[in-house]
Enzyme design. Structure first.
Site, PDB file in Angstrom:
ATOM      1  CB  THR A 173      -0.930   0.045   1.221  1.00 18.80           C
ATOM      2  OG1 THR A 173      -0.145   0.275   2.407  1.00 18.80           O
ATOM      3  CG2 THR A 173      -1.726  -1.245   1.360  1.00 18.80           C
ATOM      4  N   GLY A 174       0.348   2.343  -0.514  1.00 16.80           N
ATOM      5  CA  GLY A 174       1.151   3.559  -0.588  1.00 16.80           C
ATOM      6  C   GLY A 174       2.355   3.399  -1.488  1.00 16.80           C
ATOM      7  CB  SER A 192       2.234   6.443  -5.691  1.00 14.60           C
ATOM      8  OG  SER A 192       1.579   7.010  -4.576  1.00 14.60           O
ATOM      9  N   GLY A 193       4.612   6.472  -3.263  1.00 14.81           N
ATOM     10  CA  GLY A 193       5.567   7.318  -2.552  1.00 14.81           C
ATOM     11  C   GLY A 193       6.987   6.790  -2.667  1.00 14.81           C
ATOM     12  N   GLY A 221       7.449   3.520  -0.782  1.00 14.59           N
ATOM     13  CA  GLY A 221       6.687   2.480  -1.476  1.00 14.59           C
ATOM     14  C   GLY A 221       7.366   2.014  -2.749  1.00 14.59           C
ATOM     15  CB  SER A 237       6.577   7.429  12.265  1.00 15.86           C
ATOM     16  OG  SER A 237       7.321   8.578  12.627  1.00 15.86           O
ATOM     17  CE1 TYR A 278       2.579  10.280   9.946  1.00 13.81           C
ATOM     18  CE2 TYR A 278       4.328  10.639  11.549  1.00 13.81           C
ATOM     19  CZ  TYR A 278       3.877  10.067  10.378  1.00 13.81           C
ATOM     20  OH  TYR A 278       4.719   9.273   9.630  1.00 13.81           O
TER      21      TYR A 278
END
Length: 231
Positions: free
Chosen positions: A6-7, A9-10, A13, A128, A141
């Protein structure tokens, strides 16, 4: 082997996708699906790029209805929210929760519920360092990132007998567009990090690769910090 990211495109990722380039990849993205498809083509990856907004519960369920068995889940998807807590809307907390926590839990719930009992499954969650130690100005966050770690530790105990391993990585300051800021701020961060530099997306990806390898076969519920000794 089929690896779901997932994610994808970053920056992290994409680095993870390259690290698992020999697998059949399922790459989830939201707004950057077309650029991700171009990346897949340029790198010669075998990948199915899926457009899905993880903040949309109906859209997530529609995607899960089409999802077949996978061997690995790498949950990278996420976003930031900056500002003092007293200035933040609880709607922002709800949005962060849906993306970072609810969609992660629902995805794992679906895949584990559908898999054959003896089929191994490796899961790695990209949390994180703020989920471990907290950050002023990023309280919301930090909250959802801490929730991810609680899920990893608890589910590892529950899922181990079902041939499921789940671990987490907690990156510090990784040199990605999401963490991009003025050069003076980045230089200050470099000076605070004992190793004297920012981390690279590929270093996060290689740690994830290790957690999914036979070398980590006896690891579950672990949290590996990747921060150069920063916090």
């Amino acid at each position: 082997m089929t690896t779901l990211i997932t994610g994808a495109s970053g920056a992290i990722g994409r680095a993870v996708a390259l690290s698992f380039r020999d697998d059949d990849l399922i790459l989830q993205a939201h707004t950057q699906a077309e650029s991700l498809r171009a990346f897949v083509a340029s790198e010669g990856l075998t990948a199915d790029v899926v457009t899905c907004d993880l903040d949309d519960e109906a859209g997530l369920e529609a995607w899960l209805d089409t999802l077949g068995p996978v061997d690995r889940i790498i949950h990278v998807a996420g976003n930031h929210a900056y500002g003092l807590l007293v200035d933040q809307s609880l709607l922002e907390l709800d949005r962060l929760y849906r993306i970072h926590v609810r969609s992660m839990v629902r995805l794992v719930q679906h895949v584990v519920g559908q898999k054959a009992y003896d089929r191994p499954l490796d899961i790695v969650v990209v949390s994180s360092v703020w989920g471990e130690v907290g950050a002023a100005g990023e309280v919301l966050y930090s909250t959802v990132k801490a929730a991810q770690l609680g899920f990893v530790k608890a589910f590892a105990r529950e899922a181990g007998p079902f041939h499921v391993r789940i671990n987490a990585v907690t990156p510090g300051w990784i040199d990605t567009p999401m963490n991009d800021t003025v050069e003076e701020t980045k230089q200050t961060a470099r000076e605070e990090i004992p190793l004297g530099r920012l981390g690279g997306p590929e270093e996060v990806a290689e740690t994830i690769r290790f957690l999914c390898s036979p070398a980590a076969a006896y690891m579950t519920g672990a949290v590996l910090r990747i921060d150069g000794g920063w916090v």
